[in-house]
Design a protein around this motif. Sequence first.
Motif, mmCIF file in Angstrom:
data_model
loop_
_atom_site.group_PDB
_atom_site.id
_atom_site.type_symbol
_atom_site.label_atom_id
_atom_site.label_comp_id
_atom_site.label_asym_id
_atom_site.label_seq_id
_atom_site.Cartn_x
_atom_site.Cartn_y
_atom_site.Cartn_z
ATOM 1 N N TYR A 86 -1.490 23.803 29.885
ATOM 2 C CA TYR A 86 -1.919 22.685 30.724
ATOM 3 C C TYR A 86 -3.380 22.807 31.119
ATOM 4 C CZ TYR A 86 -2.530 19.922 34.968
ATOM 5 O OH TYR A 86 -3.015 19.060 35.918
ATOM 6 N N ASP A 87 -3.759 23.928 31.755
ATOM 7 C CA ASP A 87 -5.153 24.098 32.149
ATOM 8 C C ASP A 87 -5.715 25.433 31.675
ATOM 9 O OD1 ASP A 87 -3.779 25.776 33.815
ATOM 10 O OD2 ASP A 87 -4.598 24.974 35.685
ATOM 11 N N GLY A 88 -5.144 25.951 30.631
ATOM 12 C CA GLY A 88 -5.544 27.200 29.996
ATOM 13 C C GLY A 88 -4.486 27.520 28.954
ATOM 14 N N ALA A 89 -4.577 28.692 28.331
ATOM 15 C CA ALA A 89 -3.548 29.195 27.419
ATOM 16 C C ALA A 89 -3.801 28.803 25.972
ATOM 17 C CB ALA A 89 -2.148 28.774 27.857
ATOM 18 N N LEU A 118 -5.868 22.448 15.093
ATOM 19 C CA LEU A 118 -6.434 21.128 15.342
ATOM 20 C C LEU A 118 -6.595 20.876 16.845
ATOM 21 C CD1 LEU A 118 -3.710 20.684 13.159
ATOM 22 C CD2 LEU A 118 -5.292 18.864 12.531
ATOM 23 N N ASN A 119 -7.711 20.249 17.220
ATOM 24 C CA ASN A 119 -7.942 19.759 18.590
ATOM 25 C C ASN A 119 -7.910 20.851 19.651
ATOM 26 O OD1 ASN A 119 -7.818 17.250 17.265
ATOM 27 N ND2 ASN A 119 -6.835 16.255 18.999
ATOM 28 N N ALA A 120 -8.277 22.076 19.311
ATOM 29 C CA ALA A 120 -8.248 23.157 20.292
ATOM 30 C C ALA A 120 -9.467 23.093 21.208
ATOM 31 C CB ALA A 120 -8.209 24.516 19.598
ATOM 32 N N GLY A 121 -9.247 23.393 22.477
ATOM 33 C CA GLY A 121 -10.331 23.635 23.406
ATOM 34 C C GLY A 121 -10.800 22.482 24.248
ATOM 35 N N TRP A 122 -10.411 21.254 23.916
ATOM 36 C CA TRP A 122 -10.969 20.089 24.594
ATOM 37 C C TRP A 122 -10.324 19.807 25.938
ATOM 38 C CZ3 TRP A 122 -15.328 18.542 22.471
ATOM 39 C CH2 TRP A 122 -15.543 18.768 21.110
ATOM 40 N N ARG A 123 -9.094 20.232 26.140
ATOM 41 C CA ARG A 123 -8.393 19.903 27.385
ATOM 42 C C ARG A 123 -8.599 20.943 28.481
ATOM 43 N NH1 ARG A 123 -3.402 20.279 27.419
ATOM 44 N NH2 ARG A 123 -2.912 21.315 25.454
ATOM 45 N N ARG A 124 -9.268 22.025 28.177
ATOM 46 C CA ARG A 124 -9.443 23.101 29.153
ATOM 47 C C ARG A 124 -10.334 22.651 30.310
ATOM 48 N NH1 ARG A 124 -8.933 28.775 29.364
ATOM 49 N NH2 ARG A 124 -10.318 29.656 30.944
ATOM 50 N N ASP A 125 -9.998 23.135 31.498
ATOM 51 C CA ASP A 125 -10.825 22.903 32.676
ATOM 52 C C ASP A 125 -11.971 23.912 32.642
ATOM 53 O OD1 ASP A 125 -11.895 22.224 35.084
ATOM 54 O OD2 ASP A 125 -10.266 23.008 36.306
ATOM 55 N N GLY A 126 -13.121 23.498 32.121
ATOM 56 C CA GLY A 126 -14.212 24.417 31.856
ATOM 57 C C GLY A 126 -14.150 24.899 30.417
ATOM 58 N N LEU A 165 -9.656 13.640 20.527
ATOM 59 C CA LEU A 165 -9.758 15.093 20.636
ATOM 60 C C LEU A 165 -8.902 15.663 21.753
ATOM 61 C CD1 LEU A 165 -13.608 15.501 20.063
ATOM 62 C CD2 LEU A 165 -11.767 15.712 18.385
ATOM 63 N N THR A 166 -8.594 14.863 22.770
ATOM 64 C CA THR A 166 -7.769 15.358 23.881
ATOM 65 C C THR A 166 -6.305 14.968 23.764
ATOM 66 O OG1 THR A 166 -8.440 13.428 25.177
ATOM 67 C CG2 THR A 166 -9.687 15.463 25.516
ATOM 68 N N VAL A 206 0.685 42.465 13.927
ATOM 69 C CA VAL A 206 1.181 41.105 13.746
ATOM 70 C C VAL A 206 0.570 40.452 12.517
ATOM 71 C CG1 VAL A 206 1.548 38.892 14.899
ATOM 72 C CG2 VAL A 206 1.203 40.948 16.275
ATOM 73 N N ASP A 207 1.376 39.701 11.795
ATOM 74 C CA ASP A 207 0.914 38.749 10.781
ATOM 75 C C ASP A 207 1.128 37.349 11.323
ATOM 76 O OD1 ASP A 207 0.256 40.728 8.897
ATOM 77 O OD2 ASP A 207 2.266 40.717 8.024
ATOM 78 N N VAL A 208 0.063 36.537 11.343
ATOM 79 C CA VAL A 208 0.135 35.150 11.798
ATOM 80 C C VAL A 208 -0.319 34.274 10.640
ATOM 81 C CG1 VAL A 208 -0.580 33.489 13.543
ATOM 82 C CG2 VAL A 208 -0.453 35.914 14.138
ATOM 83 N N ALA A 209 0.603 33.519 10.034
ATOM 84 C CA ALA A 209 0.269 32.827 8.796
ATOM 85 C C ALA A 209 1.040 31.522 8.638
ATOM 86 C CB ALA A 209 0.577 33.734 7.599
ATOM 87 N N GLY A 210 0.383 30.531 8.059
ATOM 88 C CA GLY A 210 1.061 29.301 7.661
ATOM 89 C C GLY A 210 1.479 28.410 8.805
ATOM 90 N N ASN A 211 0.873 28.577 9.980
ATOM 91 C CA ASN A 211 1.257 27.789 11.144
ATOM 92 C C ASN A 211 0.355 26.570 11.331
ATOM 93 O OD1 ASN A 211 3.255 29.791 12.470
ATOM 94 N ND2 ASN A 211 1.432 31.038 12.124
ATOM 95 N N ILE A 212 0.930 25.510 11.891
ATOM 96 C CA ILE A 212 0.177 24.366 12.386
ATOM 97 C C ILE A 212 0.057 24.528 13.899
ATOM 98 C CG2 ILE A 212 0.120 21.855 12.676
ATOM 99 C CD1 ILE A 212 -0.216 22.650 9.781
ATOM 100 N N MET A 213 -1.173 24.435 14.428
ATOM 101 C CA MET A 213 -1.406 24.566 15.866
ATOM 102 C C MET A 213 -2.168 23.333 16.331
ATOM 103 S SD MET A 213 -2.499 28.597 15.904
ATOM 104 C CE MET A 213 -1.351 29.867 15.322
ATOM 105 N N PHE A 214 -1.451 22.407 16.967
ATOM 106 C CA PHE A 214 -2.046 21.143 17.386
ATOM 107 C C PHE A 214 -2.282 21.108 18.887
ATOM 108 C CE2 PHE A 214 -1.596 16.745 18.932
ATOM 109 C CZ PHE A 214 -2.722 16.192 18.333
ATOM 110 N N SER A 215 -3.507 20.903 19.275
ATOM 111 C CA SER A 215 -3.925 20.701 20.657
ATOM 112 C C SER A 215 -3.510 21.808 21.616
ATOM 113 C CB SER A 215 -3.426 19.351 21.189
ATOM 114 O OG SER A 215 -4.063 19.035 22.411
#
Length: 460
Positions: A223-226, A276-284, A401-402, A237-246
């Motif tokens: 919501y306001d971070g994370a 996709l669309n990471a970072g735009w909703r953060r407060d700061g 973007l948001t 850890v292996d992190v592969a083949g994921n879709i990460m939206f907003s």
Amino acid sequence: MKFNAFLVGATLMSMTFVACSDDEPVKDNGGNNGGGDNTPVEETVSGDVDGVWTANSIVKVGGHITVPAGKSLTIEPGVQVIFDDNGVGVNHVPIEFTVDGNLYCEGTAENPILFSVAEEDRVEENIFAGLWGGIVASESCEEMLIDHTVIEYTGGQVVEGSPAATNGVYTAGDDAYPQITTNNINGRYVITNSVLRNGWSDGIYLMGGNAIIADNIFAANGYDGAEAVNVKAGCTVDVAGNIMFSPNTNGLKLSSSGQSENRGQAKIQVYNNTILNAGWRRDGEKGGGIYVEKNALVNVINNLVVNCKFRAMTPNYTIPNNPDEGYASASVIDYNYYASGSQKSDIVYEEESGVAYAWQGYNYDHENYYTGVVDKNSIIATETDSKDPMFVNYGFNEVPLTDYVYDENWDFHVKAGSPVLEGTYPGNDIVPYFAGGLTVNGQSYESPAIQGHFGAYGAN
């Protein structure tokens, strides 16, 4: 719950959607696809739980539940686990699912498992309401499988009386529940083919363990971070083949925070993800795509970063190999693809970077860009060259973007001739940690092979 004015999106679809594996899905060498008959059963539970929740059952959770140490719970295909959003007691403590033993969620593509709230509460205004606490795998949890499972409407606040606060996992008044937490440095965790969406906090927060996180869809995490995936010390850890939206801040936060004699350096292979669309909703502003810090040893290659606020960041890269800060000099963060549509963000922090477009953030003179080392050979969009990936079905220049509501009609495969089909990491020296398998519940699960295209999916 207080909401920022920009948290407005399309009506949330109440139907579930399932992440499907692509060219190199996680392989189940044992062929375990769940079982049980198809007789619907409805029951209400609280307290200790173990045994089997049979296929297509409806399990209503009226209070905190715990898989006791030394016990196991198997959840078969089609089970709906519905949490009471009224919480526990007069303080309405968000219900937590604690796993001290082992948990095996054995959904299928045709019949996924659902962790949610009552159907009438699955609405847009509750996307970040944190209606229940999430799954907390404690230090005694030896293994966990989450396969073909939808987890949603989590992120309840940790308060006095929350099991996670009592057990010292999180701090009452300061933390909110991720959708999945792990905390055993020797644990084995496989999270695949699943959907983790609509949560106040992180999608996955790994404080320990060996894990495969592959072929999932993350949407509206934070919501306001994370972040979608947040990794700390004590993890391989292996992190592969994921879709990460907003994700609110980053798709990936990779940190060796907490490193000590007992908790080893975080080691993470990250490849072929689409963010996709990471970072735009953060407060700061902090991050905005991929954030690597505090001596995490990482290889981050062949990822497709689309309309995110910034490129990969490595704060304190001038203090190499320092467990308290710094950049692990053996890391490779390169050969990634940064694409930018023409959308302008409706949230701009003029007093900070002033970045309003993805291409602008990618080319910003940021103090945390390790120029000449990180992303030295990556493909980076500019104002006049968007590096359009040519998705089969996604509004590259249209999706605001948001925005954070995932549309199941999107298709992140690319068309023939897409530029993401060439220019990837040229070597074969980087190998997934669990290419040879990670055993959970007697089955060996292999991490996907590294693919010769940027992002989760190649050509359709």
